[in-house]
Design a protein around this motif. Structure first.
Motif, PDB file in Angstrom:
ATOM      1  N   LEU A 112      29.672   5.543  15.499  1.00 41.89           N
ATOM      2  CA  LEU A 112      30.024   5.880  17.381  1.00 41.89           C
ATOM      3  C   LEU A 112      28.586   5.768  17.959  1.00 41.89           C
ATOM      4  O   LEU A 112      28.243   6.224  19.339  1.00 41.89           O
ATOM      5  CB  LEU A 112      30.518   6.917  17.670  1.00 41.89           C
ATOM      6  N   VAL A 113      27.225   5.923  17.544  1.00 40.12           N
ATOM      7  CA  VAL A 113      25.806   6.006  17.716  1.00 40.12           C
ATOM      8  C   VAL A 113      25.670   5.290  18.554  1.00 40.12           C
ATOM      9  O   VAL A 113      26.119   3.799  18.334  1.00 40.12           O
ATOM     10  CB  VAL A 113      24.922   6.637  17.047  1.00 40.12           C
ATOM     11  N   ASN A 114      24.940   5.433  19.824  1.00 36.72           N
ATOM     12  CA  ASN A 114      24.955   4.030  21.173  1.00 36.72           C
ATOM     13  C   ASN A 114      23.534   4.842  21.860  1.00 36.72           C
ATOM     14  O   ASN A 114      23.837   5.546  22.430  1.00 36.72           O
ATOM     15  CB  ASN A 114      26.248   3.605  21.212  1.00 36.72           C
ATOM     16  N   GLU A 115      22.956   3.894  21.704  1.00 39.86           N
ATOM     17  CA  GLU A 115      21.011   3.971  22.654  1.00 39.86           C
ATOM     18  C   GLU A 115      21.806   4.002  24.765  1.00 39.86           C
ATOM     19  O   GLU A 115      20.913   4.652  24.948  1.00 39.86           O
ATOM     20  CB  GLU A 115      19.925   3.442  22.537  1.00 39.86           C
ATOM     21  N   ASP A 116      23.048   3.255  24.572  1.00 38.22           N
ATOM     22  CA  ASP A 116      23.534   3.287  25.876  1.00 38.22           C
ATOM     23  C   ASP A 116      24.029   4.713  26.601  1.00 38.22           C
ATOM     24  O   ASP A 116      23.035   4.517  27.951  1.00 38.22           O
ATOM     25  CB  ASP A 116      23.691   2.122  26.229  1.00 38.22           C
ATOM     26  N   GLY A 117      24.126   5.220  26.317  1.00 38.19           N
ATOM     27  CA  GLY A 117      24.883   6.205  26.476  1.00 38.19           C
ATOM     28  C   GLY A 117      23.917   7.618  27.152  1.00 38.19           C
ATOM     29  O   GLY A 117      24.130   7.795  28.051  1.00 38.19           O
ATOM     30  N   PRO A 118      23.427   7.895  26.025  1.00 41.03           N
ATOM     31  CA  PRO A 118      23.155   7.979  24.856  1.00 41.03           C
ATOM     32  C   PRO A 118      24.380   8.959  24.082  1.00 41.03           C
ATOM     33  O   PRO A 118      24.404   9.744  24.627  1.00 41.03           O
ATOM     34  CB  PRO A 118      21.936   8.694  23.863  1.00 41.03           C
ATOM     35  N   VAL A 119      24.829   8.197  22.820  1.00 42.22           N
ATOM     36  CA  VAL A 119      25.517   9.103  22.316  1.00 42.22           C
ATOM     37  C   VAL A 119      25.045   9.142  20.758  1.00 42.22           C
ATOM     38  O   VAL A 119      24.213   7.951  19.917  1.00 42.22           O
ATOM     39  CB  VAL A 119      27.074   8.196  21.398  1.00 42.22           C
TER      40      VAL A 119
END
Length: 297
Positions: free
Chosen positions: A140-147
């Motif tokens: 689920l890691v995501n730079e956009d969130g970031p998460v």
């Protein structure tokens, strides 16, 4: 902040002696440990919103239908989970304390806590910290969130903070590719066999080259031989049924219909009288006071 609550209370249960008991002799090691973990996380990370996610179904039917081996090694003789009885007795206490404090607690019928986390993290309109000891949630890691994941393998006081870059560096895969990587190499803790003969390095090379299991399947179907490490194409072809089924098992659900909840972090307890009663009954005074102090700050 999204808490993988089962992961945390299992860690507390096995990390704190069962000799920690309430006046009536009931072990409360998991309860006390979980409360202290939350207090530390609140004090150290200062989240504005917090949800303690729960397993409404630890072994969902849709995952078992896709892959019968999913968590099969954890099934007890009565068909339930092999949760130690001394931990099972503490779960209602955990629920009651969280409710009295006013911390949001959320599960979804037919789904695991992972799926609730996946849905909330995907919908979030703010940065998200996922607190877990389960590597499956690295997907689920995501730079956009970031998460990002706050990984508790060494405890909440020595968190490993993982975003896309950290997952990529750790496993040699695209940052969001952990689910496909795990599908290929397997995960014995979940009864996920993996593709026979495909280890970490080959799995990483395949995910890097094709992007996902779906990409690998498309390449196999097209008949291309380029990009496959030596011998891997035959191994993957022999595991087509597994690869198709495992995607349903490994990928967390991100579109559950969840009820609206108040996930704001409370500054004071929702039900002070009930919380005092619980603290006295279960010998929780010290950890509860530490949590309340963290919330007040």
């Amino acid at each position: 902040m999204l808490l993988d609550t089962p992961s945390l209370y299992f860690r507390a249960f096995f990390g704190i002696p069962e000799s920690v008991k309430a006046p009536d002799g009931t072990p409360v090691n998991a309860v006390r440990g979980l409360i202290d973990m939350i207090a530390h996380l609140v004090r150290d990370r200062s989240p504005e919103l917090l949800v303690a996610t729960m397993d409404a179904d630890w072994r969902p039917a849709f995952r078992v239908a896709a892959l019968p081996s999913y968590k099969a090694h954890r099934v007890a003789e009565d068909g339930g989970d092999q949760v130690p009885s001394s931990l099972d007795a503490q779960l209602p206490i955990i629920d009651a304390v969280l409710d009295a404090v006013g911390l949001a607690r959320l599960g979804a019928p037919g789904y695991e806590a992972d799926d609730v986390i996946g849905t909330l993290a995907t919908r979030a309109e703010c940065p998200v910290d996922i607190v877990t000891g389960d590597r499956d949630l690295f997907q689920l890691v995501n730079e956009d969130g970031p998460v990002q994941v706050l990984y508790t393998a060494r405890g909440v006081k020595k968190l490993e903070v993982l975003g896309e870059k950290e997952v990529a560096a750790k496993y040699g895969i695209p940052g969001r590719g952990y689910a496909d990587f795990a599908t290929l190499r397997g995960d014995p803790s979940d009864g996920l066999p993996g593709v026979p003969g495909i280890g970490d390095k080959t799995a990483a090379a395949l995910v890097t080259r094709f992007g996902s299991v779906a990409g690998i399947l498309a390449a196999l179907e097209s008949g291309t031989t380029e990009g496959f490490p030596a011998g891997s194409r035959l191994k993957l072809t022999a595991a087509l049924d597994y690869l198709a089924a495992a995607q349903t098992v490994v990928h967390v659900v991100t579109d559950i219909g969840l009820p609206q909840i108040d996930d704001r972090l409370p500054r004071s307890p929702r039900d002070p009288e009930r919380l005092i009663q619980l603290a006295d009954q279960w010998n929780l005074g010290s950890p509860v006071n530490r949590l309340l102090a963290a919330l007040a700050r």
